[in-house]
Write a protein that holds these residues in place. Structure first.
Motif, PDB file in Angstrom:
ATOM      1  N   ILE A 137       0.827  -1.215   0.000  1.00  0.00           N
ATOM      2  CA  ILE A 137       0.000   0.000   0.000  1.00  0.00           C
ATOM      3  C   ILE A 137       0.865   1.272   0.000  1.00  0.00           C
ATOM      4  O   ILE A 137       0.721   2.137  -0.874  1.00  0.00           O
ATOM      5  CB  ILE A 137      -0.946   0.006   1.220  1.00  0.00           C
ATOM      6  CG1 ILE A 137      -1.980  -1.122   1.107  1.00  0.00           C
ATOM      7  CG2 ILE A 137      -1.644   1.365   1.336  1.00  0.00           C
ATOM      8  CD1 ILE A 137      -2.992  -0.933   0.011  1.00  0.00           C
ATOM      9  N   HIS A 138       1.747   1.394   0.984  1.00  0.00           N
ATOM     10  CA  HIS A 138       2.510   2.646   1.106  1.00  0.00           C
ATOM     11  C   HIS A 138       3.456   2.870  -0.073  1.00  0.00           C
ATOM     12  O   HIS A 138       3.543   3.978  -0.603  1.00  0.00           O
ATOM     13  CB  HIS A 138       3.292   2.637   2.418  1.00  0.00           C
ATOM     14  CG  HIS A 138       4.232   3.785   2.563  1.00  0.00           C
ATOM     15  ND1 HIS A 138       3.807   5.106   2.510  1.00  0.00           N
ATOM     16  CD2 HIS A 138       5.581   3.835   2.729  1.00  0.00           C
ATOM     17  CE1 HIS A 138       4.851   5.910   2.651  1.00  0.00           C
ATOM     18  NE2 HIS A 138       5.936   5.174   2.772  1.00  0.00           N
ATOM     19  N   HIS A 139       4.152   1.810  -0.494  1.00  0.00           N
ATOM     20  CA  HIS A 139       5.133   2.013  -1.572  1.00  0.00           C
ATOM     21  C   HIS A 139       4.488   2.130  -2.953  1.00  0.00           C
ATOM     22  O   HIS A 139       5.058   2.749  -3.846  1.00  0.00           O
ATOM     23  CB  HIS A 139       6.182   0.897  -1.554  1.00  0.00           C
ATOM     24  CG  HIS A 139       7.312   1.197  -0.615  1.00  0.00           C
ATOM     25  ND1 HIS A 139       8.443   1.884  -1.000  1.00  0.00           N
ATOM     26  CD2 HIS A 139       7.463   0.946   0.699  1.00  0.00           C
ATOM     27  CE1 HIS A 139       9.252   2.030   0.030  1.00  0.00           C
ATOM     28  NE2 HIS A 139       8.678   1.472   1.093  1.00  0.00           N
ATOM     29  N   THR A 140       3.315   1.566  -3.134  1.00  0.00           N
ATOM     30  CA  THR A 140       2.642   1.700  -4.434  1.00  0.00           C
ATOM     31  C   THR A 140       1.937   3.041  -4.545  1.00  0.00           C
ATOM     32  O   THR A 140       2.005   3.709  -5.581  1.00  0.00           O
ATOM     33  CB  THR A 140       1.604   0.571  -4.615  1.00  0.00           C
ATOM     34  OG1 THR A 140       2.257  -0.685  -4.458  1.00  0.00           O
ATOM     35  CG2 THR A 140       0.966   0.645  -5.996  1.00  0.00           C
ATOM     36  N   PHE A 141       1.256   3.437  -3.472  1.00  0.00           N
ATOM     37  CA  PHE A 141       0.400   4.630  -3.518  1.00  0.00           C
ATOM     38  C   PHE A 141       0.969   5.774  -2.667  1.00  0.00           C
ATOM     39  O   PHE A 141       0.215   6.557  -2.088  1.00  0.00           O
ATOM     40  CB  PHE A 141      -1.010   4.270  -3.042  1.00  0.00           C
ATOM     41  CG  PHE A 141      -1.616   3.109  -3.775  1.00  0.00           C
ATOM     42  CD1 PHE A 141      -1.980   3.221  -5.110  1.00  0.00           C
ATOM     43  CD2 PHE A 141      -1.797   1.879  -3.149  1.00  0.00           C
ATOM     44  CE1 PHE A 141      -2.531   2.151  -5.794  1.00  0.00           C
ATOM     45  CE2 PHE A 141      -2.348   0.802  -3.825  1.00  0.00           C
ATOM     46  CZ  PHE A 141      -2.721   0.935  -5.153  1.00  0.00           C
TER      47      PHE A 141
END
Length: 373
Positions: A137-141
């Motif tokens: 979640i954090h690294h993609t978005f």
């Protein structure tokens, strides 16, 4: 990602002095970053394996030293030394070892002890929960409001004007302090996204899989820190219990401070879902740089931060060994200057001051600052 060798960009890249790049410039910028990544990946080998094995060996010695000193914790110098050694052990385990191995940075070694699928760390958050909330979640978005839960203050802080003000946010500084103090527990339940339960967007039944992961790992961690090791200390149990609590607190404050510096300083950008739709890989690179920030420091500070002192390079290449980020940052910074892309970097103290200023500012209604102008 591309494995192409270095070539000149297809489009001339005139510096834009901080203005947003054209689509053609972004694609050329991304091509140069792909080339940089390919060169680093081609160079990975034994020296990288030696580095992480050496760090793990040093961390184990620190943990053994810390636990031995706390066994004699009734003697004040031993207690202080034990807390210091165990705190350093937990920081290195979480930041330079666990975080980076679980990102897959050492999967190339094909060593079961250093692969992202097998590793577990000295922390309450379950590895599978971390892989979902952080690695995916954090690294993609990154910094997309409405998709990146970190950018929404982990659901307990107001860290963007995109987040509507409510009187509860008068307590924003209090929430920030509590989250930093109990950071490992906050991240352990981040997957719950309990604020969505209060809003009626999720049900308690939806939380069952996440709660099962939390119960499995957090119970094991709490028993180790607050039952098993104190029990092994015999009459010194209270000192071991207190020493473990202080070491966890030290690790929590340090880890959260490092992470706050990476995405919460005032100059770091927040993005909307609409403006990131149909994003190309090069545009993803462009957002990662604008949504991250570095801080300067010594080689030791770099290691203790898991090299997240180079958060920009980490977000560009999260699966490349982190101790390479300092070397990579020279070329990334030069590319940013070439294309006119903002490269946020300052001292750790200044980045933290910027974060806390933002925490206090966003605790008040936006209209307060508008009227004050």
């Amino acid at each position: 990602m591309s494995t192409a060798t270095a070539t000149k960009p297809a489009v001339a890249a005139a510096p834009t002095s901080g203005k947003k790049l054209t689509p053609e410039q972004i694609e050329a910028f991304g091509k140069e970053l792909d080339d940089l990544r390919a060169r680093i990946v081609a160079d990975l080998g034994e020296k990288d394996a030696d580095y992480i094995r050496d760090i793990v060996a040093k961390q184990k010695k620190l943990e053994l030293t810390g636990r031995a000193l706390l066994w004699a914790g009734w003697f004040p110098p031993a207690f202080v030394g034990g807390v210091a050694a165990l705190s350093l052990s937990k920081i290195i385990d979480n930041m330079e070892i666990g975080h980076n191995i679980m990102h897959g940075q050492y999967d190339f070694m094909n060593d079961p002890a250093y692969t992202s699928k097998n590793f577990d760390w000295d922390n309450t958050i379950h590895a599978d929960s971390w892989l979902y909330t952080h690695n995916y979640i954090h690294h993609t978005f990154t910094n997309i409001y409405g998709k990146d839960h970190d950018a929404e203050g982990y659901g307990v802080m107001r860290m963007s004007e995109e987040q509507p003000w409510h009187p509860i946010w008068l307590l924003n500084p209090v929430f920030c302090g509590l989250l930093q103090t109990f950071f490992q527990w906050g991240t352990a339940i981040q997957e719950f996204e309990t604020e969505k339960v209060f809003k009626g967007e999720r049900t308690l039944a939806d939380l069952k899989p996440a709660f099962a992961r939390f119960k499995e790992k957090a119970l094991k961690q709490a028993l180790k820190d607050y039952v098993l090791f104190p029990a092994l200390s015999g009459p010194g149990a209270p000192f071991t219990f207190a020493g473990n609590a202080l070491a966890n607190l030290t690790r929590n404050l340090w880890a959260s401070s490092v992470i706050w510096c990476g995405h919460f300083p005032e100059d770091v950008e927040i993005f909307t879902v609409a403006e990131t739709e149909d994003e190309s890989h090069a545009e993803w690179y462009y957002r990662q740089i604008r949504g991250s920030a570095n801080f300067t420091g010594s080689k030791t500070v770099d290691m203790l931060s898991g090299n997240l002192s180079h958060q920009i390079e980490h977000h560009l290449f999260p699966d490349i060994p982190a101790y390479r980020y300092k070397e990579i940052s020279v070329e990334v910074k030069a590319l940013c200057e070439k294309y006119g892309v903002p490269y946020h970097q300052d001292t750790m103290v200044n980045q933290l001051l910027s974060v806390y200023k933002k925490v206090y500012k966003l605790s008040l209604p936006d209209s307060f600052w508008t009227k004050s102008k």
